[in-house]
Design a protein around this motif. Structure first.
Motif, PDB file in Angstrom:
ATOM      1  N   LYS A 222       0.844  -1.185   0.000  1.00 39.47           N
ATOM      2  CA  LYS A 222       0.000   0.000   0.000  1.00 39.47           C
ATOM      3  C   LYS A 222       0.883   1.240   0.000  1.00 39.47           C
ATOM      4  O   LYS A 222       1.842   1.328   0.758  1.00 39.47           O
ATOM      5  CB  LYS A 222      -0.901  -0.005   1.233  1.00 39.47           C
ATOM      6  N   LYS A 223       0.543   2.178  -0.874  1.00 38.78           N
ATOM      7  CA  LYS A 223       1.211   3.468  -0.906  1.00 38.78           C
ATOM      8  C   LYS A 223       0.190   4.529  -0.515  1.00 38.78           C
ATOM      9  O   LYS A 223      -0.875   4.624  -1.121  1.00 38.78           O
ATOM     10  CB  LYS A 223       1.771   3.771  -2.301  1.00 38.78           C
ATOM     11  N   CYS A 224       0.534   5.309   0.488  1.00 35.89           N
ATOM     12  CA  CYS A 224      -0.417   6.297   0.978  1.00 35.89           C
ATOM     13  C   CYS A 224       0.328   7.437   1.654  1.00 35.89           C
ATOM     14  O   CYS A 224       1.564   7.440   1.722  1.00 35.89           O
ATOM     15  CB  CYS A 224      -1.421   5.650   1.938  1.00 35.89           C
ATOM     16  N   ARG A 225      -0.427   8.398   2.150  1.00 35.85           N
ATOM     17  CA  ARG A 225       0.136   9.590   2.776  1.00 35.85           C
ATOM     18  C   ARG A 225      -0.219   9.599   4.257  1.00 35.85           C
ATOM     19  O   ARG A 225      -1.374   9.431   4.636  1.00 35.85           O
ATOM     20  CB  ARG A 225      -0.405  10.853   2.091  1.00 35.85           C
TER      21      ARG A 225
ATOM     22  N   GLN B 170       5.232  10.447   2.740  1.00 33.79           N
ATOM     23  CA  GLN B 170       4.812   9.372   1.848  1.00 33.79           C
ATOM     24  C   GLN B 170       5.246   8.036   2.442  1.00 33.79           C
ATOM     25  O   GLN B 170       6.377   7.894   2.902  1.00 33.79           O
ATOM     26  CB  GLN B 170       5.439   9.552   0.464  1.00 33.79           C
TER      27      GLN B 170
ATOM     28  N   PRO C 298       1.047  10.871  -2.845  1.00 36.60           N
ATOM     29  CA  PRO C 298      -0.093  10.019  -3.175  1.00 36.60           C
ATOM     30  C   PRO C 298      -1.387  10.706  -2.800  1.00 36.60           C
ATOM     31  O   PRO C 298      -1.484  11.414  -1.815  1.00 36.60           O
ATOM     32  CB  PRO C 298       0.159   8.762  -2.331  1.00 36.60           C
TER      33      PRO C 298
ATOM     34  N   GLN D 284      -4.148   9.247  -1.920  1.00 37.13           N
ATOM     35  CA  GLN D 284      -4.859   8.551  -0.864  1.00 37.13           C
ATOM     36  C   GLN D 284      -4.164   8.740   0.468  1.00 37.13           C
ATOM     37  O   GLN D 284      -2.956   8.632   0.580  1.00 37.13           O
ATOM     38  CB  GLN D 284      -4.953   7.055  -1.186  1.00 37.13           C
TER      39      GLN D 284
ATOM     40  N   CYS E  54      -3.373   7.508   4.284  1.00 39.82           N
ATOM     41  CA  CYS E  54      -3.328   6.237   5.019  1.00 39.82           C
ATOM     42  C   CYS E  54      -4.428   6.180   6.066  1.00 39.82           C
ATOM     43  O   CYS E  54      -5.129   5.160   6.177  1.00 39.82           O
ATOM     44  CB  CYS E  54      -1.964   6.042   5.677  1.00 39.82           C
TER      45      CYS E  54
END
Length: 303
Positions: A90-93, A99, A296, A298, A300
């Motif tokens: 998962k890549k999110c902020r 990041q 990103p 999205q 987190c």
């Protein structure tokens, strides 16, 4: 009656030669003192700027480290959540703007250094070290390291009557050996620091498998083992089980911190999970794809 001699016009009054020398030395001393004060002032200013930059960098690293640990805790909460969208990687902020790339690796998809066969160990370490002879020697040393060690313990107990002594435990007791953590690989002969850092990512002590489960292997490990690399797919961790959660966090100023946690889910009925180890991860070539330059979209954690 004495008369002072008349002074001749056009002849200037000159100080004695000794006085001229003292004036010149004083001037040189003043110039040197001013130069020294200038250098000291410049050193103080440069030192203050350096300390300010160092403090700013340390604060940024600490902020990234805190964000990485928060990302690991977020992953644990997501795994325990009943929602079906808790898939990884998962890549999110993060809330602070950092990041984050979060990867959950199943321990059954790694090389178990306590249970893997000699052939599996040789193939893995030969590929990791890029040296077949060295890989074979390390694999044999690992097998020798995990063998049980005999230990003789004797104890004497005084008899209840008389002055005689009678042995109560003179049997050979077998002391279990093996690896309690993958960090003990540094005790294996032939293991260099660079090879150790590379091997830690793909090894475990918790799967109990002779060979890793192919469906749970990472693409990087499949490549090392000579298998089809395949495409990484989003997977929801299946409980109960043992997992390594890796959070790769990068701040807006470029500072980066990687935190790993070895977590067991469902191992105890009293607690839903147990964190066995905290590690500081390395930036490796076999890691996941680098984080994108832009933020990103999205988040987190939705606040």
């Amino acid at each position: 009656m004495l008369v002072a001699p008349a002074r001749h016009r056009g002849v200037p009054n000159r100080p004695p030669p000794g006085l001229r020398k003292r004036h010149g030395f004083a001037l040189i001393t003043v110039i040197w003192g001013l130069g020294l004060l200038t250098l000291l002032g410049a050193a103080v200013i440069v030192g203050a700027r350096y300390r300010a930059r160092a403090a700013s960098a340390d604060g940024s690293v600490l902020s990234s480290a805190a964000a990485a640990e928060s990302a690991v805790n977020f992953a644990i909460a997501s795994i325990l959540s009943p929602t079906p969208n808790a898939s990884f990687p998962k890549k999110c902020r993060m809330p602070g703007g950092e990041q984050a790339e979060i990867v959950v690796e199943e321990e059954v998809g790694k090389i178990d250094i306590n249970a893997a066969s000699l052939t599996t160990l040789e193939r893995f370490f030969a590929a990791a070290a890029q040296d077949k002879a060295l890989g074979s020697r390390i694999a044999q040393n690992i097998v020798a390291f995990r063998k049980p060690l005999p230990r003789r313990e004797t104890a004497n107990q005084t008899a209840s009557s008389g002055n005689q002594t009678a042995p109560t435990n003179a049997a050979n007791e077998v002391k279990s050996s093996g690896f309690s953590t993958i960090l003990e690989l540094d005790q294996v002969d032939g293991m260099s620091p660079a090879l150790l850092r590379s091997a830690l990512r793909y090894t475990t002590t918790l799967s109990g498998r002779v060979e890793p489960a192919p469906e749970a292997m990472t693409p990087a490990l499949r490549l090392l083992m000579g298998l089809d690399q395949g495409r990484p797919e989003l997977r929801r961790p299946t409980l109960p089980g043992h997992f390594t959660i890796r959070a790769d966090v990068r701040a807006s100023d470029g500072s980066r911190f990687i935190r790993e946690a070895l977590v067991s889910f469902g191992a105890s009925s009293a607690q839903p999970y147990t964190i066995r180890e905290w590690r500081r991860g390395d930036i490796m070539g076999g890691s996941a794809s680098p984080l994108p330059a832009g933020e990103p979209a999205q988040a987190c954690i939705k606040l």
